[in-house]
Design a protein around this motif. Structure first.
Motif, PDB file in Angstrom:
ATOM      1  N   ASP A 282       0.738  -1.186   0.142  1.00 16.14           N
ATOM      2  CA  ASP A 282      -0.018  -0.004   0.055  1.00 16.14           C
ATOM      3  C   ASP A 282       0.825   1.371  -0.010  1.00 16.14           C
ATOM      4  N   GLY A 283       2.287   1.053   0.192  1.00 20.61           N
ATOM      5  CA  GLY A 283       3.048   2.225  -0.131  1.00 20.61           C
ATOM      6  C   GLY A 283       2.947   3.006   0.979  1.00 20.61           C
ATOM      7  N   ASP A 284       2.734   2.841   2.263  1.00 21.38           N
ATOM      8  CA  ASP A 284       2.467   3.768   3.547  1.00 21.38           C
ATOM      9  C   ASP A 284       3.954   3.386   4.426  1.00 21.38           C
ATOM     10  N   GLY A 285       5.042   2.675   3.748  1.00 21.77           N
ATOM     11  CA  GLY A 285       6.334   2.728   4.272  1.00 21.77           C
ATOM     12  C   GLY A 285       6.462   1.763   5.341  1.00 21.77           C
ATOM     13  N   LEU A 286       5.610   0.951   5.530  1.00 19.53           N
ATOM     14  CA  LEU A 286       5.383   0.083   6.666  1.00 19.53           C
ATOM     15  C   LEU A 286       5.157  -1.540   6.031  1.00 19.53           C
ATOM     16  N   ILE A 287       5.535  -2.530   6.966  1.00 21.12           N
ATOM     17  CA  ILE A 287       5.366  -3.589   6.533  1.00 21.12           C
ATOM     18  C   ILE A 287       4.813  -4.406   7.903  1.00 21.12           C
ATOM     19  N   ARG A 288       3.670  -5.004   7.705  1.00 22.72           N
ATOM     20  CA  ARG A 288       2.878  -5.583   8.899  1.00 22.72           C
ATOM     21  C   ARG A 288       3.077  -7.132   8.839  1.00 22.72           C
ATOM     22  N   PRO A 289       2.904  -7.642  10.000  1.00 17.83           N
ATOM     23  CA  PRO A 289       2.976  -8.976  10.241  1.00 17.83           C
ATOM     24  C   PRO A 289       2.651  -9.811   9.179  1.00 17.83           C
TER      25      PRO A 289
ATOM     26  N   ASP B 200       8.430 -19.759  12.916  1.00 13.13           N
ATOM     27  CA  ASP B 200       9.530 -19.068  13.320  1.00 13.13           C
ATOM     28  C   ASP B 200       9.114 -17.351  12.761  1.00 13.13           C
ATOM     29  N   VAL B 201       8.184 -17.150  11.932  1.00 10.35           N
ATOM     30  CA  VAL B 201       7.952 -15.984  11.657  1.00 10.35           C
ATOM     31  C   VAL B 201       7.756 -14.713  12.563  1.00 10.35           C
ATOM     32  N   ASP B 202       6.792 -15.087  13.631  1.00  9.81           N
ATOM     33  CA  ASP B 202       6.411 -14.088  14.693  1.00  9.81           C
ATOM     34  C   ASP B 202       7.466 -13.864  15.608  1.00  9.81           C
ATOM     35  N   ALA B 203       8.370 -14.826  15.791  1.00  9.50           N
ATOM     36  CA  ALA B 203       9.599 -14.480  16.678  1.00  9.50           C
ATOM     37  C   ALA B 203      10.601 -13.672  15.773  1.00  9.50           C
ATOM     38  N   ALA B 204      10.769 -13.891  14.368  1.00 10.22           N
ATOM     39  CA  ALA B 204      11.635 -13.191  13.622  1.00 10.22           C
ATOM     40  C   ALA B 204      11.216 -11.868  13.562  1.00 10.22           C
ATOM     41  N   PHE B 205       9.732 -11.564  13.356  1.00  9.98           N
ATOM     42  CA  PHE B 205       9.111 -10.211  13.296  1.00  9.98           C
ATOM     43  C   PHE B 205       9.443  -9.558  14.633  1.00  9.98           C
ATOM     44  N   ASP B 206       8.940 -10.094  15.893  1.00  7.98           N
ATOM     45  CA  ASP B 206       9.094  -9.427  17.016  1.00  7.98           C
ATOM     46  C   ASP B 206      10.599  -8.959  17.193  1.00  7.98           C
ATOM     47  N   ARG B 207      11.433  -9.530  16.699  1.00  8.90           N
ATOM     48  CA  ARG B 207      13.123  -9.373  17.068  1.00  8.90           C
ATOM     49  C   ARG B 207      13.425  -8.263  16.238  1.00  8.90           C
ATOM     50  N   LEU B 208      12.905  -8.237  14.851  1.00 11.99           N
ATOM     51  CA  LEU B 208      13.092  -6.907  14.030  1.00 11.99           C
ATOM     52  C   LEU B 208      12.145  -5.709  14.292  1.00 11.99           C
TER      53      LEU B 208
ATOM     54  N   ARG C 175      12.020  -3.687  16.678  1.00 12.01           N
ATOM     55  CA  ARG C 175      12.404  -3.332  18.074  1.00 12.01           C
ATOM     56  C   ARG C 175      11.627  -2.015  18.752  1.00 12.01           C
ATOM     57  N   GLU C 176      10.837  -1.328  17.893  1.00 11.15           N
ATOM     58  CA  GLU C 176      10.061  -0.267  18.612  1.00 11.15           C
ATOM     59  C   GLU C 176       8.574  -0.797  19.229  1.00 11.15           C
ATOM     60  N   GLY C 177       8.412  -1.803  18.905  1.00 13.95           N
ATOM     61  CA  GLY C 177       7.187  -2.622  19.337  1.00 13.95           C
ATOM     62  C   GLY C 177       5.964  -1.897  18.614  1.00 13.95           C
ATOM     63  N   ARG C 178       5.880  -1.441  17.478  1.00 16.81           N
ATOM     64  CA  ARG C 178       5.013  -0.852  16.774  1.00 16.81           C
ATOM     65  C   ARG C 178       3.968  -1.753  16.161  1.00 16.81           C
ATOM     66  N   GLY C 179       4.336  -2.957  15.967  1.00 17.25           N
ATOM     67  CA  GLY C 179       3.386  -3.874  15.487  1.00 17.25           C
ATOM     68  C   GLY C 179       3.695  -3.809  13.948  1.00 17.25           C
ATOM     69  N   ALA C 180       4.618  -3.172  13.380  1.00 10.90           N
ATOM     70  CA  ALA C 180       5.127  -3.023  11.850  1.00 10.90           C
ATOM     71  C   ALA C 180       6.607  -2.590  11.920  1.00 10.90           C
ATOM     72  N   LEU C 181       6.987  -2.997  10.721  1.00  8.88           N
ATOM     73  CA  LEU C 181       8.466  -2.864  10.212  1.00  8.88           C
ATOM     74  C   LEU C 181       8.509  -1.408   9.367  1.00  8.88           C
TER      75      LEU C 181
ATOM     76  N   VAL D  73      10.057   0.127   5.702  1.00  5.79           N
ATOM     77  CA  VAL D  73      10.650  -0.658   4.778  1.00  5.79           C
ATOM     78  C   VAL D  73      12.336  -0.310   4.990  1.00  5.79           C
ATOM     79  N   GLU D  74      12.468   0.708   5.691  1.00  7.49           N
ATOM     80  CA  GLU D  74      14.028   0.902   5.866  1.00  7.49           C
ATOM     81  C   GLU D  74      14.521   0.027   6.958  1.00  7.49           C
ATOM     82  N   GLU D  75      13.819  -0.463   8.011  1.00  4.07           N
ATOM     83  CA  GLU D  75      14.138  -1.445   9.138  1.00  4.07           C
ATOM     84  C   GLU D  75      14.460  -2.742   8.278  1.00  4.07           C
ATOM     85  N   LEU D  76      13.815  -2.816   7.321  1.00  5.47           N
ATOM     86  CA  LEU D  76      14.030  -4.490   6.804  1.00  5.47           C
ATOM     87  C   LEU D  76      15.004  -4.600   5.672  1.00  5.47           C
ATOM     88  N   ILE D  77      15.258  -3.348   5.103  1.00  5.03           N
ATOM     89  CA  ILE D  77      16.326  -2.914   4.263  1.00  5.03           C
ATOM     90  C   ILE D  77      17.777  -3.065   5.241  1.00  5.03           C
ATOM     91  N   ARG D  78      18.036  -2.403   6.219  1.00  6.33           N
ATOM     92  CA  ARG D  78      18.700  -2.672   7.450  1.00  6.33           C
ATOM     93  C   ARG D  78      19.168  -4.079   7.782  1.00  6.33           C
TER      94      ARG D  78
END
Length: 181
Positions: free
Chosen positions: A113-120, A136-144, A146-152, A154-159
């Motif tokens: 949707d181009g909002d800059g966020l990647i949801r679970p 393993d997906v939920d644990a990976a998402f939670d580790r990435l 880091r802010e606990g926003r419920g979304a990553l 785009v830049e966080e995923l790239i990093r």
């Protein structure tokens, strides 16, 4: 320790690409990963986003083949894959011009949707294409996330991808990109 960690991460990447498990990565395997991502997100390979993803994956293959002095048609065994990835993208100078655009293309595909966020759910779709175990997906998402926003972002995923492929830090968040090591 750093070399063992890097080899472990590169072995996992090899397994993501070698979907048929024949012990050799071929160009078709890498493009197959791209196709699984596109199908998962319902994106056409001829769209701008799809074309960018396919082109960037093809660029990874070409660069990896050149790093190994291959003609581009021959398969790459696991140990050669490690060496080629390290020479081209980990310690070499091809990460920024070749590999990073592929990670950007994947992250942008996830952000449909181009909002800059990647949801679970979007993250799950991506990891499903890579063959990550469902549990393993939920644990990976939670580790990435880091802010606990419920979304990553785009830049966080790239990093996270850069950490995964280039960092020797055993505590780097990006080590969780595909689940626990």
């Amino acid at each position: 320790m750093a070399i063992d960690l890097l080899n472990h991460k590169l072995d996992r990447a090899f397994d993501h690409i070698d979907a048929n498990g024949n012990g050799v990565v071929e160009r078709e395997d890498l493009l197959g990963l791209g196709a699984r991502l596109l199908v998962g997100f319902g994106e056409s390979p001829t769209s701008v986003t799809g074309n960018r993803l396919v082109g960037s994956f093809d660029g990874i293959w070409s660069t990896l083949s050149r790093a190994l002095d291959r003609d581009g048609d021959s398969g790459i065994a696991r140990t050669d894959f490690r060496g080629g990835m390290t020479a081209a993208f980990v310690t070499g100078d091809r990460y920024e011009p070749v590999f990073r655009p592929a990670t950007v293309a994947v992250a942008q595909l996830c952000d449909g949707d181009g909002d800059g966020l990647i949801r679970p759910g979007e993250f799950r779709t991506m990891l499903s294409a890579f063959g990550t175990a469902y549990d393993d997906v939920d644990a990976a998402f939670d580790r990435l996330d880091r802010e606990g926003r419920g979304a990553l972002t785009v830049e966080e995923l790239i990093r996270a991808a850069e950490d995964y492929y280039r960092s020797s830090d055993p505590n780097a968040a990006g080590n969780w990109l595909y689940g626990p090591l």
